[in-house]
Write a protein that holds these residues in place. Structure first.
Motif, PDB file in Angstrom:
ATOM      1  N   SER A 511       0.834  -1.200   0.000  1.00 47.80           N
ATOM      2  CA  SER A 511       0.000   0.000   0.000  1.00 47.80           C
ATOM      3  C   SER A 511       0.870   1.252   0.000  1.00 47.80           C
ATOM      4  CB  SER A 511      -0.930  -0.003   1.214  1.00 47.80           C
ATOM      5  OG  SER A 511      -0.174  -0.037   2.410  1.00 47.80           O
ATOM      6  N   ARG A 512       0.311   2.331  -0.411  1.00 51.31           N
ATOM      7  CA  ARG A 512       1.054   3.576  -0.558  1.00 51.31           C
ATOM      8  C   ARG A 512       1.377   4.181   0.801  1.00 51.31           C
ATOM      9  NH1 ARG A 512      -1.362   8.971  -3.587  1.00 51.31           N
ATOM     10  NH2 ARG A 512       0.408  10.372  -3.174  1.00 51.31           N
ATOM     11  N   PRO A 513       2.659   4.538   1.089  1.00 44.92           N
ATOM     12  CA  PRO A 513       2.994   5.154   2.377  1.00 44.92           C
ATOM     13  C   PRO A 513       2.542   6.613   2.427  1.00 44.92           C
ATOM     14  CG  PRO A 513       4.945   5.018   1.010  1.00 44.92           C
ATOM     15  CD  PRO A 513       3.853   4.314   0.253  1.00 44.92           C
ATOM     16  N   VAL A 514       2.321   7.097   3.650  1.00 48.69           N
ATOM     17  CA  VAL A 514       1.918   8.484   3.873  1.00 48.69           C
ATOM     18  C   VAL A 514       3.165   9.274   4.248  1.00 48.69           C
ATOM     19  CG1 VAL A 514       0.457  10.041   5.202  1.00 48.69           C
ATOM     20  CG2 VAL A 514      -0.370   7.754   4.609  1.00 48.69           C
ATOM     21  N   ASN A 515       3.592  10.173   3.378  1.00 48.66           N
ATOM     22  CA  ASN A 515       4.821  10.941   3.601  1.00 48.66           C
ATOM     23  C   ASN A 515       4.596  12.438   3.692  1.00 48.66           C
ATOM     24  OD1 ASN A 515       6.927   8.932   3.707  1.00 48.66           O
ATOM     25  ND2 ASN A 515       6.549   8.557   1.535  1.00 48.66           N
ATOM     26  N   THR A 516       3.533  12.962   3.139  1.00 41.12           N
ATOM     27  CA  THR A 516       3.321  14.405   3.096  1.00 41.12           C
ATOM     28  C   THR A 516       1.889  14.732   3.517  1.00 41.12           C
ATOM     29  OG1 THR A 516       2.636  14.372   0.773  1.00 41.12           O
ATOM     30  CG2 THR A 516       4.991  14.614   1.230  1.00 41.12           C
ATOM     31  N   PHE A 517       1.672  16.006   3.765  1.00 43.64           N
ATOM     32  CA  PHE A 517       0.322  16.476   4.065  1.00 43.64           C
ATOM     33  C   PHE A 517      -0.606  16.315   2.861  1.00 43.64           C
ATOM     34  CE2 PHE A 517       2.109  19.543   7.477  1.00 43.64           C
ATOM     35  CZ  PHE A 517       2.116  18.505   8.395  1.00 43.64           C
ATOM     36  N   ASP A 518      -0.044  16.395   1.664  1.00 46.30           N
ATOM     37  CA  ASP A 518      -0.865  16.189   0.474  1.00 46.30           C
ATOM     38  C   ASP A 518      -1.409  14.767   0.429  1.00 46.30           C
ATOM     39  OD1 ASP A 518      -0.274  18.764  -1.370  1.00 46.30           O
ATOM     40  OD2 ASP A 518       1.540  18.175  -0.322  1.00 46.30           O
ATOM     41  N   ASP A 519      -0.613  13.791   0.880  1.00 47.99           N
ATOM     42  CA  ASP A 519      -1.093  12.404   0.920  1.00 47.99           C
ATOM     43  C   ASP A 519      -2.270  12.257   1.870  1.00 47.99           C
ATOM     44  OD1 ASP A 519       0.936  11.814  -0.828  1.00 47.99           O
ATOM     45  OD2 ASP A 519       2.315  11.097   0.721  1.00 47.99           O
ATOM     46  N   LEU A 520      -2.246  12.978   2.984  1.00 46.37           N
ATOM     47  CA  LEU A 520      -3.366  12.898   3.931  1.00 46.37           C
ATOM     48  C   LEU A 520      -4.658  13.377   3.294  1.00 46.37           C
ATOM     49  CD1 LEU A 520      -1.681  14.226   7.218  1.00 46.37           C
ATOM     50  CD2 LEU A 520      -2.171  11.852   6.602  1.00 46.37           C
ATOM     51  N   LEU A 521      -4.579  14.468   2.550  1.00 45.40           N
ATOM     52  CA  LEU A 521      -5.786  15.017   1.946  1.00 45.40           C
ATOM     53  C   LEU A 521      -6.275  14.177   0.769  1.00 45.40           C
ATOM     54  CD1 LEU A 521      -4.891  18.838   1.985  1.00 45.40           C
ATOM     55  CD2 LEU A 521      -6.267  17.548   3.627  1.00 45.40           C
ATOM     56  N   GLU A 522      -5.394  13.435   0.118  1.00 46.23           N
ATOM     57  CA  GLU A 522      -5.790  12.645  -1.041  1.00 46.23           C
ATOM     58  C   GLU A 522      -6.425  11.315  -0.659  1.00 46.23           C
ATOM     59  OE1 GLU A 522      -2.318  12.203  -3.396  1.00 46.23           O
ATOM     60  OE2 GLU A 522      -2.221  14.329  -3.991  1.00 46.23           O
ATOM     61  N   LEU A 523      -6.075  10.773   0.512  1.00 49.68           N
ATOM     62  CA  LEU A 523      -6.611   9.481   0.919  1.00 49.68           C
ATOM     63  C   LEU A 523      -8.051   9.626   1.380  1.00 49.68           C
ATOM     64  CD1 LEU A 523      -3.545   8.088   2.895  1.00 49.68           C
ATOM     65  CD2 LEU A 523      -4.342   7.362   0.644  1.00 49.68           C
ATOM     66  N   GLU A 524      -8.930   8.795   0.875  1.00 54.95           N
ATOM     67  CA  GLU A 524     -10.345   8.827   1.245  1.00 54.95           C
ATOM     68  C   GLU A 524     -10.564   8.018   2.513  1.00 54.95           C
ATOM     69  OE1 GLU A 524     -12.754   7.515  -1.937  1.00 54.95           O
ATOM     70  OE2 GLU A 524     -12.101   9.078  -3.345  1.00 54.95           O
ATOM     71  N   GLY A 525     -11.400   8.570   3.397  1.00 55.36           N
ATOM     72  CA  GLY A 525     -11.697   7.882   4.649  1.00 55.36           C
ATOM     73  C   GLY A 525     -10.537   7.857   5.620  1.00 55.36           C
ATOM     74  N   TRP A 526      -9.592   8.761   5.456  1.00 48.93           N
ATOM     75  CA  TRP A 526      -8.399   8.812   6.313  1.00 48.93           C
ATOM     76  C   TRP A 526      -8.539   9.950   7.299  1.00 48.93           C
ATOM     77  CZ3 TRP A 526      -4.713   5.018   5.400  1.00 48.93           C
ATOM     78  CH2 TRP A 526      -3.568   5.078   6.195  1.00 48.93           C
ATOM     79  N   SER A 527      -8.083   9.743   8.523  1.00 47.87           N
ATOM     80  CA  SER A 527      -8.109  10.783   9.555  1.00 47.87           C
ATOM     81  C   SER A 527      -6.718  10.954  10.125  1.00 47.87           C
ATOM     82  CB  SER A 527      -9.094  10.410  10.672  1.00 47.87           C
ATOM     83  OG  SER A 527      -8.721   9.190  11.285  1.00 47.87           O
ATOM     84  N   TRP A 528      -6.501  12.075  10.798  1.00 49.97           N
ATOM     85  CA  TRP A 528      -5.210  12.353  11.419  1.00 49.97           C
ATOM     86  C   TRP A 528      -5.422  13.195  12.659  1.00 49.97           C
ATOM     87  CZ3 TRP A 528      -6.691  13.773   6.535  1.00 49.97           C
ATOM     88  CH2 TRP A 528      -7.012  15.116   6.341  1.00 49.97           C
ATOM     89  N   SER A 529      -4.424  13.198  13.520  1.00 52.96           N
ATOM     90  CA  SER A 529      -4.556  13.870  14.810  1.00 52.96           C
ATOM     91  C   SER A 529      -3.199  14.385  15.257  1.00 52.96           C
ATOM     92  CB  SER A 529      -5.129  12.910  15.863  1.00 52.96           C
ATOM     93  OG  SER A 529      -4.252  11.818  16.058  1.00 52.96           O
TER      94      SER A 529
END
Length: 727
Positions: A511-529
């Motif tokens: 699966s694609r790793p999360v490295n940037t803030f742009d990745d957070l916004l592109e992933l559907e159904g993803w949350s962050w804290s």
């Protein structure tokens, strides 16, 4: 007038700084050069520091001589009969004053007085007004406070309206002297508005006429001045003696006090044999400094007592910043006490415009310095900072890239564009084959064609691709050549599909790793804290003040949890945690890794720096700031901080693993299970269940098609029967 002087002083001090540009007397000279000079028998020259001391001492001597002669000539306002005598005195000391002022060319002397200035003092002021402004030397002339009997005599003489030989009203002159006590309030107002407490290296000389001048040494605006001297010119009934005092900011008695340097007759031949300037601050004589900080390992760590109260003392533990302060304290000879801020915050502006937390404590001067604090433009307005020594960067914590699910491996073996290309090729090939067969029947009318419909041609293309053609190939040669080349293409496609399917089943995709803030916004159904403490830190301004809309959007959608709750959500999947790199590295290595150092958490390779990094904060005007900054610079250049940081982290990881190895979190163990296999993959239902789903879907579609076909046939039959009956 005092406001204008204070404003002028403040502008010049901010522009030119507070140092005198002189080197420390403690700095060792080159031993080889000194030996060579001794061998040659030449006299060693004075260094720049010695010149500063000589100039300052000469300035004190000349000031004492001028004031002594002024007092001897009849007070602050000399009479015309003594004008010739004053001219002679000016000529006698003019050369000395000029030499002193030329030596002080790098500094600017500021004369502050509320009294009428004599001609001789005006002469001193004229010699100094064109000096440079690399540093400041302030001279405060306090007003003379006469005794009660003198005040009564002044009133009596004023009522008689007697005049001196020069025609001046002698009673009026003494009335002015009687008002000098109130005039000293102007100097105090000047001190309050000058901001002198923020320039600890400024040299200040207070000239008073009685012991009441000692009260000025305790003025709050002079609390940080290291070079503070008091020159007392005692009246005639005390023999016109001169007393020179120095205020001790850091003394061996650990208390601020005054030291008497000399007591002599006020004459022009007065010589100060003792060096007055202190040079660099190299000894705080056991002074107690207050450190305000908060827990932030690996930089800061401490123990709290069982009955700990907000803002109370804490006991330091082994960490990077306390190693630094211990090394500096042993060199500068001071002790320290560590406290937490009363409100438990790092420091942000509140509604009143003041700061909370650690920054607020330094703003109110409740502490002397702080540790691991991020310098921001707002904070620099109320406190001072040393050089940045640590990296401050945000990283994104997520689950490590996991193997992709095998449900649809038979579909994912080819990319979407390849599937669409094959579908279009089958349709196009079927249409071309049907057109060729139609052309054959039009040219050769006597020959019969086996295929006569477009559906048969397209289905034959699909059947050949699936290695199961529905019927025999056509009989004409041209169509057979076309079908043969299609079979060659189908063999190549099916062979490639088999190899790709086997590779996907044995080595599944990641699966694609999360490295940037742009990745957070592109992933559907993803949350962050982020951690709750971020709301009370200057790091919040990193998000709110960022020019990037992506960073601001990430903060808008951000959730806030405690550290443990946030990491538990990360382990459950589809959640990321934004935090500080050095802070989280220790926690991951000690609590979320197995014995081999394998962790299910992934740290992004993209870092977001926060205002350049971390530094120590100091209250404004701290006189020990330069000394601590100089020693911190030595630690940085030696590279010892990098070693200490690595050593502190390794020790904490070992201790934490030893204490919590048996009770490792079950969620961490469960997250590590996919990484504990032998590497061999056995095909099972989980790998090929997508094929069965596809088969069941085909059965459903076939059933629906059959039902529609039967309904359509039944409707047509009913219509035909009805038409025959009517006919």
């Amino acid at each position: 007038m005092c406001r204008q002087i204070a404003s002028l002083f403040w502008q010049g001090a901010v522009t030119h700084g507070g140092g005198c540009g002189c080197t420390s007397p403690a700095e060792p000279r080159h031993p080889q050069r000194r030996q060579r000079r001794r061998r040659q028998g030449r006299r060693s020259l004075l260094n720049k520091s010695d010149v500063c001391y000589l100039i300052w001492n000469t300035f004190i001597e000349v000031t004492v001589g001028l004031l002594s002669l002024t007092v001897a000539s009849g007070g602050m306002s000399p009479l015309p009969a003594q004008r010739v005598q004053q001219d002679n005195m000016e000529a006698a000391v003019g050369g000395v004053v000029s030499m002193v002022m030329q030596g002080l060319g790098e500094c600017r002397l500021l004369l502050v007085t509320s009294t009428p200035v004599t001609d001789m003092l005006s002469h001193v002021l004229r010699l100094t007004r064109d000096g440079g402004a690399a540093c400041w030397t302030l001279v405060f002339f306090l007003a003379e406070v006469p005794d009660t009997d003198d005040i009564l005599n002044n009133k009596r003489e004023g009522s008689n309206n007697t005049s001196g030989t020069d025609g001046h009203n002698e009673g009026g002159r003494k009335d002015i002297n009687a008002s000098f006590k109130n005039s000293n309030q102007d100097i105090k107002r000047f001190l309050e508005k000058s901001g002198l407490w923020m320039l600890p290296e400024t040299r200040v000389l207070v000239v008073g006429w009685d012991t009441s001048g000692t009260l000025l040494l305790q003025h709050p605006s002079l609390r940080n001045i290291r070079h503070l001297f008091l020159l007392l010119l005692l009246p005639a009934d005390k023999g016109r003696t001169v007393e020179l005092y120095r205020r001790c900011l850091f003394c061996s008695t650990r208390e601020r006090g005054t030291e008497l340097l000399l007591r002599e007759k006020a004459t022009l031949q007065l010589h100060v044999k003792q060096r007055l300037l202190l040079g660099r601050l190299v000894n705080l004589w056991g002074s107690l400094l207050t450190v305000i900080t908060m827990d932030y390992f690996p930089h800061v760590d401490y123990h709290r007592s069982p009955n700990h109260q907000p803002g109370g003392k804490v006991l330091p533990k082994d960490c990077l910043d306390f190693r630094m302060v211990d090394a500096i304290a042993s060199h500068l000879n001071f002790s320290y006490v560590v406290r937490e801020p009363p409100d438990g915050q790092w420091g942000v502006r509140d509604d009143s415009g003041h700061f909370t937390g650690i920054v607020g404590s330094l703003e109110r001067e409740e502490g002397d310095l702080s540790m691991v604090l991020t310098p921001t433009p707002d904070r620099l307005e109320v406190m001072d900072h040393s050089r940045i020594y640590g990296e401050g960067a945000f990283v994104i914590i997520s689950l490590k890239p996991r193997p992709a699910t095998q449900h649809w491996a038979f579909v994912k073996s080819f990319r979407d564009e390849l599937w669409l290309t094959l579908l279009s090729m089958v349709v196009v090939w079927g249409v071309l084959l049907w057109a060729m067969l139609k052309a054959w029947t039009w040219i050769r009318v006597d020959r019969e064609v086996r295929w006569s419909s477009l559906t048969s041609a397209i289905l034959y293309g699909f059947g050949a691709l699936l290695e199961d053609p529905p019927h025999p190939p056509p009989t004409n040669l041209s169509a057979q050549v076309m079908v043969g080349w299609w079979w060659v293409l189908c063999i190549i496609i099916t062979t490639a599909y088999r190899s790709s399917l086997i590779s996907h089943l044995t080595v599944p995709g990641i699966s694609r790793p999360v490295n940037t803030f742009d990745d957070l916004l592109e992933l559907e159904g993803w949350s962050w804290s982020a951690e709750i403490g971020l709301l009370n830190m200057a790091d919040r301004d990193f998000f709110l003040g960022s020019p990037s809309p992506v960073v601001r959007e990430v903060y808008r959608l951000m959730e806030f949890y405690t550290l443990e709750d946030a990491l538990q959500k990360v382990l459950k999947g589809r959640h990321s945690f934004i935090t500080w790199k050095n802070y989280i590295d220790v926690r991951i290595a000690s609590r979320y890794s197995d014995a081999r150092g394998i962790t299910p958490l992934y740290v992004s390779n993209k870092r977001y720096p926060i205002f350049g990094g971390y530094s120590w904060g100091f209250r404004r005007g701290a006189p020990f700031l330069d000394a601590i900054k100089r020693l911190k610079q030595c630690l940085l250049e030696s590279g010892i901080l990098t070693y200490w940081l690595s050593d502190v982290i390794k020790q904490r990881v070992r201790e934490t693993r030893k204490n919590s190895q048996e009770g490792q979190d079950a969620s961490v163990t469960q997250a590590l299970l996919p990484n504990l296999g032998s590497g061999e993959v056995v095909l099972g239902l989980s790998h090929l269940q997508g094929v069965f789903y596809f088969l069941f879907a085909g059965f459903v579609v076939s059933l629906i098609t059959l039902m529609c076909e039967q309904a359509f046939t039944h409707t047509n039959t009913t219509r035909e029967v009805a038409a025959i009956t009517k006919g």
